[in-house]
Design an enzyme around this catalytic site. Structure first.
Site: not given
Length: 644
Positions: A287, A291, A561
Site C-alpha cells: 500500500e 501511494d 488505492s
C-alpha cells in the site's frame, strides 16, 4: 427529550429508590438490549464511577452551512478558510452551557474541586460513588457481561436530568449505551493479490492496456511536466498505517520509470504515536509503496509528507477496529477531547490508547495537534459503515468537515468490492441482511470528503479511448474480485451539492433493484440500497494494472488505492499553480466539482458487481460507480484558476 434508537432484547425498570423529582426528565432511554448482553446484578453503592458529561457543542446545526460558505464557488466567502482557533471556538460548548452544568452539579453536592474539564470544554468529568451517581441521575446502574466477547461494563436503562439544563447536555457516560459487537475488518487497500509482470517500456503508450506507467497516467489525464520551482508550503500529505514503504523499492521504481527523480528521494516524515518508516525491503508494504510510486511522478519536485500513524501493535488490523482518530488527533488538538453524537474523544474500545501497554510499543502520550494539515491529503484505507457504530463515524465525519473549513482537501479511496464489503464482513459475501443488501463503505459515505473510484484501460483500448469502470473477475488477474466501490450511505442523507446529480441519475438511469428509504428500513420490501443516502464515489481515476515495485520485485497492482493518490496529486499540482498566482488552497472540493462536471472525463461503460448482482451501472453524468468521472488536468486547472 432525547431517546436513543432501539438496540435489541430485554428492558429493565428504574429503581424505586431513585424516582425522579418533578423537574427531572428522561434524557436517554434504552428500549431493548441485545441478547448477548447479560445483566449480572446492580452495582454496589460504594463502587467508584468516573462520570463524563458530554456538553452540547455549539453550532453543529450550522456546520454544513459554514463549510459550504467557504467551499462553494458561488459564495462570496469562497476560499476564506478558517484558522484552527476559529474552528475550535465555534464548535466548543458555550460559556452558558459550561456555567449551567457546573451550577447544577455544585447544587447537587459535586464541588468544583472535584470537577475537571477538557481544554476545549468538550466534557466535564468527576469521580463519585455509585450511590452519588444514581441519586444525581435518578436511576440505578447494573453490571453487564457480554457473553460473546467477555467484555464487562456498567449501564443503566434510563437516566434523568433537570429539564432546565437538558439543552446543555449531549450525553452522560456511563449511560444507556452498551458497546456493539466488535467486527474485525481489513483496514488496507489494495487487497488484491500481487501479479508479477513482464518488462514494461517506461515511455511507450502502446501497452497501457497491459500496464499503467507514469507515462500512461500523464497521457490519460493530460498532465504536463511539473514546474522546476515549487512552494515550500505545498507538500502532498499521504496517510499510512501499518504498511511502510521501502526506500529500495522507491529507488528501483525511480530508476526504471522516472529517471528524472533522484535516487534517495523520500517523503518527509510526520510520524504519529510511534509510527515509523521506511521498512527493510523484505518487509515493504504494498500500500505505502503504491501511494508514493504513483504520487511522485505527478508532483515532483513537490514534496510528499508521510503521516505514518500508530505503533507496530496498533498498526495491525487485528489489534483495534477503529481507524483515523489518532491521525486526526495529531492534526487537530481539539479533536482529542471533541464531543459529538455521544462520543467524546477517542473510543477506548476501537482506538489505540497511549502510552501503549504492549512491550516495545509507543510509550509517549497521545499526540494532539502536533502537525499542521497539508493542503491535500490522500487516504487509501477504510472499511464498511457496518464495521463501526454510527456515532463513531459521525463524530469523525465532523472532523473532516473541520479540515475542509481550514482549507484541506481530503480524498479517500472508495473501496474495491463494488457494492459489497470484503468477504466475510457480516455475511460470507460481504453484504448485509440476508446477504443481498449492499454494504456502503466508511468513511466514504461522509459527505465532507471526496471519494475516488477506479477505472481501467481494457485490453485492446488505448489512452485515447474512454476508460471504463474497473472490474476484474476472481482470478483474472487477481485472486479476489475487484470492482470500484460505490453506492449509497445508510447513515448520511444526500447533501445539497449532490442532490441534482443523484436525482438525475435516478430519473434517467434508474437502477432496477428494489430499494428502501432510510437505515431503519434496511432490507424492507426486499430493498438492497438506501434511496435517500449520500451517493459515492464523487470522482474516479485509473486503478488497475499499475506498474510498481514492492519487496524488490516488479508487479502489477490494482485498487482504488491507486486512483486516490493519482487524483490527489493532480489537485496538489493545481494548488501549486494557485499559490504561484497569489491564491490559496482549495479545501473541500465537492461543491466546485459538482458545479463543473464538464471538467472531468465522463465514464459511461461498466458496473460494480457485488452481493449476487451486477451492482450499479455507469451512466452519462454522475453515477455510483465512477462518480463524475476522471480528471482532465487542463480543464480542472482552468476551473480552479478562475476562482478567487
Amino acid at each position: 427529550m432525547k431517546v436513543l434508537p432501539t438496540l435489541a432484547g430485554l428492558s429493565l425498570a428504574v429503581s424505586s429508590l431513585a424516582l425522579p423529582t418533578s423537574d427531572h426528565v428522561v434524557h436517554e432511554r434504552r428500549t431493548v438490549t441485545h441478547s448477548r448482553w447479560e445483566k449480572t446484578g446492580p452495582v454496589n453503592e460504594t463502587e467508584p464511577i468516573m462520570v463524563r458529561i458530554g456538553l452540547t457543542q455549539s453550532n453543529l446545526d450550522r456546520a454544513y452551512q459554514y463549510l459550504m460558505d467557504v467551499s462553494d464557488s458561488v459564495s462570496p466567502n469562497y476560499g476564506k478558510f478558517w484558522t484552527p482557533e476559529q474552528v475550535a471556538s465555534t464548535f466548543a460548548p458555550s460559556n452558558e452551557t459550561v456555567a449551567a452544568v457546573r451550577k447544577w452539579l455544585n447544587g447537587a453536592g459535586v464541588e468544583n474541586s472535584r470537577l475537571s474539564q477538557t481544554k476545549h470544554s468538550g466534557w466535564i468529568a468527576f469521580n463519585a460513588t455509585a450511590q452519588e451517581v444514581e441519586g444525581l441521575f435518578h436511576t440505578q446502574y447494573y453490571h453487564y457481561h457480554d457473553r460473546t466477547s467477555g467484555v464487562k461494563t456498567i449501564a443503566t436503562h434510563e437516566y434523568h436530568i433537570p429539564q432546565s439544563i437538558q439543552q446543555h447536555i449531549d450525553y452522560i457516560k456511563p449511560g444507556v449505551l452498551l458497546p456493539p459487537a466488535s467486527k474485525k475488518r481489513s483496514k488496507r487497500r489494495p487487497r488484491m493479490q500481487k501479479a508479477p509482470q513482464p518488462s514494461v517500456n517506461a515511455t511507450s503508450l502502446a501497452t497501457c492496456d497491459q500496464a499503467i506507467t507514469p507515462a500512461c497516467i500523464a497521457a490519460l489525464y493530460q498532465i504536463p511536466p511539473s514546474d522546476s520551482t515549487v512552494s515550500a508550503n505545498n507538500s502532498l500529505g499521504v496517510f499510512e498505517e501499518g504498511s511502510m514503504y521501502s526506500q529500495e523499492d522507491l529507488n528501483l521504481f525511480f530508476g526504471n520509470f522516472t529517471p528524472w527523480i533522484p535516487q534517495g528521494t523520500k517523503p518527509q516524515p510526520a510520524f504519529i504515536d510511534g509510527g515509523t518508516a521506511p521498512a527493510p525491503v523484505e518487509d515493504a508494504g504494498t500500500e505505502s509503496n503504491l501511494d508514493f510510486q504513483l504520487a511522485y511522478p505527478i508532483v515532483y519536485p513537490q514534496t510528499l509528507t508521510l503521516y505514518q500513524t500508530d505503533d507496530k501493535f496498533y498498526g495491525a488490523s487485528t489489534i483495534v477496529d477503529g481507524l483515523f482518530n489518532t491521525f486526526l488527533d495529531a492534526l487537530d488538538g481539539s479533536y482529542c477531547t471533541y464531543c459529538a453524537y455521544g462520543e467524546c474523544g477517542d473510543d477506548p474500545k476501537y482506538d489505540p490508547t497511549y502510552p501503549d501497554k504492549f512491550s516495545g510499543g509507543y510509550t509517549g502520550q497521545l499526540m494532539c495537534g502536533t502537525y499542521k494539515p497539508t493542503n491535500v491529503i490522500s487516504i487509501s484505507y477504510g472499511g464498511q459503515e457496518y464495521d463501526l457504530p454510527a456515532y463513531y463515524q459521525q463524530r469523525q465525519c465532523n472532523e473532516f468537515l473541520k479540515l475542509g473549513l481550514q482549507g484541506t482537501s481530503v480524498l479517500i479511496a472508495s473501496g474495491d468490492d463494488g457494492v459489497a464489503g470484503p468477504l466475510g464482513d457480516d455475511n460470507t459475501n460481504g453484504c448485509l441482511g440476508d446477504g443481498s443488501v449492499f454494504s456502503p463503505t466508511w468513511p466514504n459515505s461522509c459527505p465532507y470528503i471526496t471519494n475516488v473510484g477506479a477505472t481501467k484501460v481494457y485490453p485492446g483500448q488505448t489512452v485515447a479511448d474512454p476508460e471504463s469502470a474497473v472490474y476484474d473477475p476472481p482470478g483474472h488477474p487477481y485472486f479476489s474480485e475487484f470492482a470500484s466501490g460505490g453506492g449509497f450511505s445508510n447513515i448520511y442523507g444526500i447533501p445539497d451539492y449532490q442532490a441534482a446529480a443523484v436525482a438525475e441519475y435516478f430519473k434517467s438511469h434508474n437502477p432496477s433493484y428494489p430499494y428502501y428509504e432510510g437505515q431503519s428500513n434496511m432490507g424492507k420490501n426486499g430493498g438492497v440500497y438506501n434511496r435517500l443516502g449520500r451517493g459515492y464515489p464523487d470522482i474516479a481515476a485509473n486503478g488497475d494494472n499499475i506498474a510498481m515495485f514492492s519487496e524488490g520485485q516488479n508487479f502489477l497492482e490494482g485498487g482504488t488505492s491507486a486512483s486516490t493518490p493519482i487524483f490527489a496529486s493532480i489537485i496538489n499540482r493545481i494548488v501549486e499553480k494557485r499559490l504561484a498566482a497569489g491564491k490559496g488552497a482549495l479545501g473541500f472540493l465537492n461543491p466546485v466539482l459538482y458545479r463543473n462536471a464538464h471538467a472531468l472525463n465522463d465514464i459511461t461503460n461498466g458496473t460494480n458487481p457485488g452481493c449476487g448482482s451486477d451492482g450499479f451501472s455507469t451512466a452519462p453524468g454522475w453515477d455510483p460507480v465512477t462518480g463524475l468521472g476522471t480528471p482532465n488536468f487542463p480543464k480542472l486547472l482552468d476551473v480552479f484558476m478562475n476562482l478567487p
